[in-house]
Design a protein around this motif. Structure first.
Motif, PDB file in Angstrom:
ATOM      1  N   ALA A 285       0.846  -1.117   0.169  1.00  0.00           N
ATOM      2  CA  ALA A 285       0.049  -0.012   0.048  1.00  0.00           C
ATOM      3  C   ALA A 285       0.893   1.241   0.039  1.00  0.00           C
ATOM      4  CB  ALA A 285      -0.798   0.093   1.191  1.00  0.00           C
ATOM      5  N   ALA A 286       2.060   1.167   0.140  1.00  0.00           N
ATOM      6  CA  ALA A 286       3.016   2.345   0.466  1.00  0.00           C
ATOM      7  C   ALA A 286       3.932   2.582  -0.826  1.00  0.00           C
ATOM      8  CB  ALA A 286       3.910   2.201   1.670  1.00  0.00           C
ATOM      9  N   GLY A 287       3.566   1.575  -1.731  1.00  0.00           N
ATOM     10  CA  GLY A 287       4.107   1.765  -3.049  1.00  0.00           C
ATOM     11  C   GLY A 287       5.598   1.140  -3.011  1.00  0.00           C
ATOM     12  N   ASN A 288       5.735   0.156  -2.084  1.00  0.00           N
ATOM     13  CA  ASN A 288       7.007  -0.431  -2.067  1.00  0.00           C
ATOM     14  C   ASN A 288       6.712  -2.223  -2.386  1.00  0.00           C
ATOM     15  OD1 ASN A 288       8.442   1.777  -0.929  1.00  0.00           O
ATOM     16  ND2 ASN A 288       7.596   1.522   1.084  1.00  0.00           N
ATOM     17  N   SER A 289       7.877  -2.628  -3.022  1.00  0.00           N
ATOM     18  CA  SER A 289       7.701  -3.957  -3.619  1.00  0.00           C
ATOM     19  C   SER A 289       7.611  -4.889  -2.267  1.00  0.00           C
ATOM     20  CB  SER A 289       9.233  -4.471  -4.224  1.00  0.00           C
ATOM     21  OG  SER A 289       9.123  -5.739  -4.437  1.00  0.00           O
ATOM     22  N   LEU A 290       6.372  -5.569  -2.364  1.00  0.00           N
ATOM     23  CA  LEU A 290       6.043  -6.370  -1.255  1.00  0.00           C
ATOM     24  C   LEU A 290       6.955  -7.731  -1.145  1.00  0.00           C
ATOM     25  CD1 LEU A 290       2.418  -6.967  -0.114  1.00  0.00           C
ATOM     26  CD2 LEU A 290       3.491  -9.062  -0.684  1.00  0.00           C
ATOM     27  N   ALA A 291       7.193  -8.434  -1.877  1.00  0.00           N
ATOM     28  CA  ALA A 291       8.065  -9.749  -2.011  1.00  0.00           C
ATOM     29  C   ALA A 291       9.504  -9.317  -1.810  1.00  0.00           C
ATOM     30  CB  ALA A 291       7.931 -10.652  -3.198  1.00  0.00           C
ATOM     31  N   GLY A 292       9.884  -7.696  -2.242  1.00  0.00           N
ATOM     32  CA  GLY A 292      11.346  -7.393  -2.272  1.00  0.00           C
ATOM     33  C   GLY A 292      11.526  -7.063  -0.811  1.00  0.00           C
ATOM     34  N   ILE A 293      10.714  -6.531  -0.314  1.00  0.00           N
ATOM     35  CA  ILE A 293      10.975  -6.190   1.286  1.00  0.00           C
ATOM     36  C   ILE A 293      11.116  -7.550   2.111  1.00  0.00           C
ATOM     37  CG2 ILE A 293       9.912  -5.109   3.428  1.00  0.00           C
ATOM     38  CD1 ILE A 293       8.603  -3.225   2.043  1.00  0.00           C
ATOM     39  N   ALA A 294      10.190  -8.607   1.711  1.00  0.00           N
ATOM     40  CA  ALA A 294      10.356  -9.949   2.375  1.00  0.00           C
ATOM     41  C   ALA A 294      11.617 -10.587   2.177  1.00  0.00           C
ATOM     42  CB  ALA A 294       9.123 -10.825   2.114  1.00  0.00           C
ATOM     43  N   ALA A 295      12.084 -10.408   1.028  1.00  0.00           N
ATOM     44  CA  ALA A 295      13.505 -10.946   0.600  1.00  0.00           C
ATOM     45  C   ALA A 295      14.609 -10.106   1.544  1.00  0.00           C
ATOM     46  CB  ALA A 295      13.700 -10.926  -0.997  1.00  0.00           C
ATOM     47  N   LEU A 296      14.566  -9.071   1.553  1.00  0.00           N
ATOM     48  CA  LEU A 296      15.610  -8.293   2.312  1.00  0.00           C
ATOM     49  C   LEU A 296      15.408  -8.618   3.637  1.00  0.00           C
ATOM     50  CD1 LEU A 296      15.239  -4.796   0.454  1.00  0.00           C
ATOM     51  CD2 LEU A 296      17.157  -6.147   0.374  1.00  0.00           C
ATOM     52  N   GLU A 297      14.344  -8.646   4.403  1.00  0.00           N
ATOM     53  CA  GLU A 297      13.921  -9.143   5.597  1.00  0.00           C
ATOM     54  C   GLU A 297      14.547 -10.606   6.172  1.00  0.00           C
ATOM     55  OE1 GLU A 297      10.072  -9.618   6.654  1.00  0.00           O
ATOM     56  OE2 GLU A 297      10.593  -9.437   9.044  1.00  0.00           O
ATOM     57  N   LEU A 298      14.412 -11.534   5.057  1.00  0.00           N
ATOM     58  CA  LEU A 298      15.081 -12.818   5.222  1.00  0.00           C
ATOM     59  C   LEU A 298      16.479 -12.870   5.231  1.00  0.00           C
ATOM     60  CD1 LEU A 298      12.920 -15.359   3.293  1.00  0.00           C
ATOM     61  CD2 LEU A 298      13.315 -15.360   5.739  1.00  0.00           C
ATOM     62  N   LEU A 299      16.991 -12.036   4.251  1.00  0.00           N
ATOM     63  CA  LEU A 299      18.435 -11.970   3.989  1.00  0.00           C
ATOM     64  C   LEU A 299      19.177 -11.271   5.078  1.00  0.00           C
ATOM     65  CD1 LEU A 299      20.995 -12.551   2.196  1.00  0.00           C
ATOM     66  CD2 LEU A 299      20.592 -10.237   1.175  1.00  0.00           C
ATOM     67  N   ALA A 300      18.742 -10.031   5.763  1.00  0.00           N
ATOM     68  CA  ALA A 300      19.090  -9.490   6.987  1.00  0.00           C
ATOM     69  C   ALA A 300      19.420 -10.689   7.999  1.00  0.00           C
ATOM     70  CB  ALA A 300      18.343  -8.475   7.235  1.00  0.00           C
ATOM     71  N   GLN A 301      18.210 -11.321   8.400  1.00  0.00           N
ATOM     72  CA  GLN A 301      18.170 -12.277   9.429  1.00  0.00           C
ATOM     73  C   GLN A 301      19.238 -13.414   9.179  1.00  0.00           C
ATOM     74  OE1 GLN A 301      14.245 -13.880   9.383  1.00  0.00           O
ATOM     75  NE2 GLN A 301      13.203 -12.005  10.142  1.00  0.00           N
ATOM     76  N   ARG A 302      19.253 -13.969   7.659  1.00  0.00           N
ATOM     77  CA  ARG A 302      19.984 -15.170   7.664  1.00  0.00           C
ATOM     78  C   ARG A 302      21.545 -14.597   7.767  1.00  0.00           C
ATOM     79  NH1 ARG A 302      17.306 -19.269   4.546  1.00  0.00           N
ATOM     80  NH2 ARG A 302      19.342 -20.206   4.369  1.00  0.00           N
ATOM     81  N   ILE A 303      22.075 -13.487   7.124  1.00  0.00           N
ATOM     82  CA  ILE A 303      23.557 -13.203   7.321  1.00  0.00           C
ATOM     83  C   ILE A 303      23.551 -12.312   8.467  1.00  0.00           C
ATOM     84  CG2 ILE A 303      23.780 -13.394   4.809  1.00  0.00           C
ATOM     85  CD1 ILE A 303      23.665 -10.387   4.587  1.00  0.00           C
ATOM     86  N   GLY A 304      22.560 -11.860   9.429  1.00  0.00           N
ATOM     87  CA  GLY A 304      22.848 -11.308  10.658  1.00  0.00           C
ATOM     88  C   GLY A 304      23.425 -10.003  10.444  1.00  0.00           C
ATOM     89  N   ARG A 305      22.641  -9.214   9.631  1.00  0.00           N
ATOM     90  CA  ARG A 305      23.265  -7.709   9.515  1.00  0.00           C
ATOM     91  C   ARG A 305      21.958  -6.829   9.661  1.00  0.00           C
ATOM     92  NH1 ARG A 305      26.848 -10.722   8.171  1.00  0.00           N
ATOM     93  NH2 ARG A 305      28.581 -10.173   6.946  1.00  0.00           N
ATOM     94  N   SER A 306      22.181  -5.684  10.569  1.00  0.00           N
ATOM     95  CA  SER A 306      21.417  -4.583  10.625  1.00  0.00           C
ATOM     96  C   SER A 306      22.267  -3.534  10.773  1.00  0.00           C
ATOM     97  CB  SER A 306      20.411  -5.080  11.850  1.00  0.00           C
ATOM     98  OG  SER A 306      19.726  -3.865  12.315  1.00  0.00           O
ATOM     99  N   ILE A 307      21.898  -2.418  10.822  1.00  0.00           N
ATOM    100  CA  ILE A 307      22.544  -1.106  11.069  1.00  0.00           C
ATOM    101  C   ILE A 307      22.122  -0.798  12.684  1.00  0.00           C
ATOM    102  CG2 ILE A 307      22.968  -0.101   8.903  1.00  0.00           C
ATOM    103  CD1 ILE A 307      20.779   2.199   9.871  1.00  0.00           C
ATOM    104  N   PHE A 308      21.217  -1.647  13.251  1.00  0.00           N
ATOM    105  CA  PHE A 308      20.576  -0.930  14.627  1.00  0.00           C
ATOM    106  C   PHE A 308      21.065  -1.961  15.640  1.00  0.00           C
ATOM    107  CE2 PHE A 308      17.307   0.393  11.665  1.00  0.00           C
ATOM    108  CZ  PHE A 308      17.525   1.812  11.765  1.00  0.00           C
TER     109      PHE A 308
END
Ligand SMILES: NC(=O)CC[C@H](N)C(=O)O
Length: 308
Positions: A285-308
């Motif tokens: 609804a915000a105009g962002n890729s739905l599956a794209g965000i999900a893929a990035l979320e999974l990748l961030a989890q799997r490789i253990g990266r976040s800026i926070f």
């Protein structure tokens, strides 16, 4: 730390998010974008050392749309003093859709940030003033960054957006009425739509934007495009404004600076390490890729990266 990054990890992530295709909606307010098949799914990573990982449609080109707003800001930073830019456009999140007019009227024609349409139009207006051939110059810069000499604008998409440009034209004229727009509106819209209509693949995007992970240094180039402080500042603005009204959710789920486009692409930065680019045309609804965000979320989890 998490799993090691390789092509099979990326394949795995795409397989997990593929079932989300069908839950979003391909952008259709620009008719040419509605012609794109919703089934595409791609991901590519470029590390600061120049290693590339990829999966799915990582080498299919698509319309980068608002991801180009990062490129126009970068180009403006090479041509203007920072103070000249920030007196015409702010650095705050808008909390509004990317093409909203309401806030702009209330705030006397000064856009909240360079990553919503009004902000990007002001930046394009500034480029129009300082560059003799802004479309050609952008192509040269992007071809160099991506390492692809045949990169080009999709003239069909640019034309289609031009034919449906009432809202962006209204935004530009409103800013002109407040004295925050110097050049001919139609000319600047033309430039802006071409920048949005750049056709690039995930792999080309990941190569292009790795300078934001690498203190302003493009791949294989000793000369920085912008300085380290400016790269950090762009990343900060991508965190607060790169995903429009979905910026909070994206920070929460992915935890990286990101910039989306209505073509379904997203770039995300792991400072000091890598740029990730994903593509899936269906949007939330915000105009962002739905599956794209999900893929990035999974990748961030799997490789253990976040800026926070
Ligand atoms: N969010 C986007 O990608 C919007 C870009 C699009 N070209 C527009 O101006 O509406």
């Amino acid at each position: 730390m998490g799993t090691e990054l390789d092509n099979s990890l990326l394949e795995d992530i795409l397989a997990q998010v593929r079932p989300l295709i069908g839950r979003g909606k391909v952008a259709d307010y620009i008719p040419a974008l509605a012609e794109v098949s919703p089934d595409h799914l791609g991901i590519a990573v470029c590390t600061t050392k120049g290693e590339i990982f990829r999966a799915g449609d990582a080498n299919t080109r698509f319309s980068i749309q608002s991801i180009s707003k990062v490129l126009s800001l970068t180009l403006a930073l090479t041509r203007y003093q920072e103070s000249e830019i920030w007196q015409r456009v702010g650095k705050e999140p808008s909390g509004q859709p990317f093409n909203s007019l309401v806030q702009l009227e209330l705030e006397q024609g000064k856009p909240r940030n360079p990553f919503i349409n009004p902000g990007a139009l002001v930046v394009c207006d500034m480029l129009q003033t300082r560059l003799t051939a802004p479309k050609q110059r952008m192509l040269e810069v992007v071809r160099q960054l991506a390492g692809s000499a045949d990169l080009n604008y999709d003239r069909h998409v640019a034309r289609s957006e031009f034919d449906h440009s009432d809202r962006n034209a209204a935004i530009a004229y409103l800013m002109k009425s407040f004295g925050n727009f110097d050049n001919d509106v139609i000319t600047v819209l033309h430039t802006y739509f071409h920048y949005c209509a750049l056709r690039m693949s995930c792999e080309e995007l990941a190569r292009t934007f790795v300078y934001l992970a690498n203190k302003g240094h493009p791949l294989g180039n000793e000369q920085p495009l912008i300085d380290a402080r400016q790269a950090r500042q762009i990343n900060a603005m991508m965190v607060t404004s790169g995903m429009y009204d979905g910026a909070g959710e994206f920070a929460y789920r992915v935890g990286m600076p990101g910039k989306s486009g209505v073509g379904g692409g997203i770039i995300a930065i792991v400072p000091g390490e890598m740029c990730i680019a994903v593509w899936s045309p269906e949007l939330d609804a915000a105009g962002n890729s739905l599956a794209g965000i999900a893929a990035l979320e999974l990748l961030a989890q799997r490789i253990g990266r976040s800026i926070f």
